[in-house]
Design a protein around this motif. Structure first.
Motif, mmCIF file in Angstrom:
data_model
loop_
_atom_site.group_PDB
_atom_site.id
_atom_site.type_symbol
_atom_site.label_atom_id
_atom_site.label_comp_id
_atom_site.label_asym_id
_atom_site.label_seq_id
_atom_site.Cartn_x
_atom_site.Cartn_y
_atom_site.Cartn_z
ATOM 1 N N ARG A 216 54.975 -15.782 114.701
ATOM 2 C CA ARG A 216 53.746 -15.024 114.937
ATOM 3 C C ARG A 216 54.038 -13.715 115.667
ATOM 4 O O ARG A 216 53.405 -12.689 115.421
ATOM 5 N N TYR A 217 55.014 -13.765 116.568
ATOM 6 C CA TYR A 217 55.380 -12.551 117.308
ATOM 7 C C TYR A 217 56.432 -11.728 116.570
ATOM 8 O O TYR A 217 56.403 -10.499 116.604
ATOM 9 N N ARG A 218 57.363 -12.405 115.923
ATOM 10 C CA ARG A 218 58.479 -11.688 115.305
ATOM 11 C C ARG A 218 58.059 -10.912 114.058
ATOM 12 O O ARG A 218 58.536 -9.800 113.831
ATOM 13 N N LYS A 219 57.176 -11.496 113.248
ATOM 14 C CA LYS A 219 56.825 -10.857 111.974
ATOM 15 C C LYS A 219 56.251 -9.445 112.145
ATOM 16 O O LYS A 219 56.646 -8.532 111.435
ATOM 17 N N PRO A 220 55.341 -9.216 113.088
ATOM 18 C CA PRO A 220 54.838 -7.847 113.252
ATOM 19 C C PRO A 220 55.914 -6.853 113.706
ATOM 20 O O PRO A 220 55.778 -5.652 113.495
ATOM 21 N N LEU A 221 56.969 -7.391 114.330
ATOM 22 C CA LEU A 221 58.035 -6.529 114.835
ATOM 23 C C LEU A 221 59.102 -6.224 113.783
ATOM 24 O O LEU A 221 59.743 -5.174 113.837
ATOM 25 N N ALA A 222 59.291 -7.165 112.848
ATOM 26 C CA ALA A 222 60.405 -7.050 111.904
ATOM 27 C C ALA A 222 60.393 -5.723 111.144
ATOM 28 O O ALA A 222 61.437 -5.085 110.965
ATOM 29 N N GLY A 223 59.216 -5.287 110.730
ATOM 30 C CA GLY A 223 59.126 -4.038 109.980
ATOM 31 C C GLY A 223 59.402 -2.796 110.806
ATOM 32 O O GLY A 223 59.629 -1.715 110.250
ATOM 33 N N ASP B 195 51.507 0.520 117.900
ATOM 34 C CA ASP B 195 51.322 -0.122 116.591
ATOM 35 C C ASP B 195 50.931 -1.593 116.758
ATOM 36 O O ASP B 195 50.057 -2.099 116.053
ATOM 37 N N LEU B 196 51.593 -2.273 117.689
ATOM 38 C CA LEU B 196 51.306 -3.696 117.902
ATOM 39 C C LEU B 196 49.897 -3.919 118.438
ATOM 40 O O LEU B 196 49.268 -4.941 118.161
ATOM 41 N N ILE B 197 49.396 -2.963 119.195
ATOM 42 C CA ILE B 197 48.056 -3.078 119.765
ATOM 43 C C ILE B 197 46.993 -3.137 118.667
ATOM 44 O O ILE B 197 45.926 -3.738 118.849
ATOM 45 N N GLU B 198 47.305 -2.578 117.499
ATOM 46 C CA GLU B 198 46.355 -2.605 116.385
ATOM 47 C C GLU B 198 46.230 -3.991 115.773
ATOM 48 O O GLU B 198 45.311 -4.256 114.993
ATOM 49 N N GLY B 199 47.167 -4.900 116.106
ATOM 50 C CA GLY B 199 47.115 -6.267 115.582
ATOM 51 C C GLY B 199 46.249 -7.167 116.433
ATOM 52 O O GLY B 199 45.362 -6.715 117.161
ATOM 53 N N ASP B 200 46.538 -8.483 116.355
ATOM 54 C CA ASP B 200 45.689 -9.456 117.038
ATOM 55 C C ASP B 200 46.299 -10.016 118.317
ATOM 56 O O ASP B 200 45.820 -11.006 118.863
ATOM 57 N N LEU B 201 47.370 -9.379 118.818
ATOM 58 C CA LEU B 201 48.005 -9.871 120.041
ATOM 59 C C LEU B 201 47.174 -9.497 121.265
ATOM 60 O O LEU B 201 46.638 -8.386 121.352
ATOM 61 N N THR B 202 47.076 -10.419 122.211
ATOM 62 C CA THR B 202 46.359 -10.140 123.452
ATOM 63 C C THR B 202 47.210 -9.248 124.354
ATOM 64 O O THR B 202 48.408 -9.074 124.127
#
Length: 401
Positions: free
Chosen positions: A103-110, A217-224
């Motif tokens: 869940r955490y790694r996938k948004p980072l991989a790209g 970029d990560l802030i645009e996702g669903d991470l708290t």
């Protein structure tokens, strides 16, 4: 099964005097007895140490071995007593298994693909040149760690994450404290809290005013916000410390192997191979641990559910069954495929960035200073203790004509 196996008497805390690049002799001796050894932890837990290349690689690819923090109840050097180990904090994905880990790694991989990292080459070249210019202007002697090895990866990870480089003094010293293996517990806790506080403020600032960087970029996702703080801490610590130690320790190794240094200087096309060989030869991320989730047959031994397994990366990368003359630094080595970045789902996310930083930095350093040499006897170069998460030198005094 499991009848005849070597027992490692104690986990080494130091390397042999005069051999700062080699794994501790106790681990090398254990590997000579076979790829897996028994080990009794200080609290009496009967666990294992894997020192063979093929066996270690198989553990890293096996979902029956867990990375979850709450299962790491035993320490190879310390008796924790009855202390319960809590689960990893949100975002600290290195200490999780799938599906939480993914869940955490996938948004980072790209964000860390080969193509994206290659696009940073020009910027890395610029940063490297600026620090070499400053070294040249100041003149010898200088500490290569503070003048060159630390700032290059620090600038790059700060720019990638969107951390103001001017703030680095607020967190770089604290990050080093919880990576160096020597910080007293109270200072360690304070340093960790300080970095997390800084990152919480940074996440809040990015959410209010996003910029062009990985964290925004990560802030645009669903991470708290708490998850973003944890992810940022992992990326910042890894980006600051590992490559910095590879640059400094790698330069030390080259200076101690003048024929290899001369070959690199004479043939810049050798740089890519040189970086891979230095990664194998030095393996600054030395050991990691896993816990068996069920009974597993490993190297002819029965590893019981709940048993902890210490993975000796640096010994595996010196396995003579995998590498010819493994204790020799050979920049033209043909048998590649080291485990310095791990393997499996936890393989280092930032490995392509680290590779490009090292290729650029080593090539530029040896070209700019053809007479580079140690400014002190090799025996006086102080290395980090074996208890440090990442091995390296504390300082590297160098000079040139």
């Amino acid at each position: 099964m499991g009848e005849s196996v070597y027992t490692l008497p104690a986990m080494p805390t130091a390397r042999q005097a005069g051999c700062p690049f080699d794994p501790p002799k106790e681990l090398v001796e254990a590997r000579e007895h076979g790829p897996i050894s028994r080990f009794v932890f200080p609290d009496g837990h009967e666990g294992w140490v894997v020192t063979g290349y093929d066996l270690l690689r198989s553990v890293l690819a096996d979902s029956r071995f867990s990375s979850r923090k709450e299962f790491m109840r035993h320490h190879p050097l310390i008796d924790f007593g009855e202390i319960e180990v809590p689960p990893a904090l949100p975002g600290e994905f290195l200490l999780m298994d799938d599906p939480q880990h993914s869940r955490y790694r996938k948004p980072l991989a790209g964000k860390f693909t080969v193509r994206r990292m290659r696009q940073l080459t020009e910027r890395i070249e610029q940063v490297t040149a600026e620090h070499l210019d400053a070294m040249e202007k100041a003149g010898p002697p200088t500490d290569l760690v503070t003048a060159f090895a630390k700032p290059i990866p620090a600038i790059m990870i700060c720019e990638l994450l969107g951390v103001p480089y001017a703030d680095r003094d607020s967190f770089q010293g604290d990050v080093e404290k919880f990576m160096d293996g020597e910080t007293p517990d109270e200072e360690l806790i304070a340093a960790y809290a300080s970095v997390r506080t800084y990152l919480a403020e940074l996440v809040a600032a990015k959410r209010a005013d996003p910029t062009d960087d990985v964290l925004s970029d990560l802030i645009e996702g669903d991470l708290t916000d708490e998850e973003l703080r944890g992810v940022s801490l992992i990326l910042l610590a890894a980006g600051l410390d590992t490559t910095a130690n590879m640059l400094a320790l790698g330069t030390f190794a080259l200076l101690r192997n003048p024929a290899q240094l001369a070959a690199l200087r004479a043939d810049p096309s050798l740089t890519e191979k040189a970086v891979e060989e230095l990664l194998r030869y030095l393996t600054v991320g030395k050991t990691f641990m896993r816990t068996a989730l069920e009974d597993v047959e490993l190297g002819g031994q029965r590893v019981a559910a709940g048993s902890m397994v210490i993975l000796s990366y640096n010994t595996a990368n010196r396995d003579p069954e995998r590498f010819s003359d493994p204790h020799v630094l050979d920049l033209r080595r043909q048998d590649g495929g080291h485990l310095a970045f791990g393997h499996g789902i936890h393989q280092c996310l930032g490995q392509q960035l680290a590779r490009i930083e090292m290729r650029v930095a080593f090539a530029a350093l040896v070209k700019r200073f053809p007479t580079l040499r140690l400014a002190v006897p090799a025996e006086e170069v102080v290395v980090r203790p074996e208890t440090a998460d990442v091995f390296g030198v504390k300082s590297l005094p160098v000079a040139w004509d």
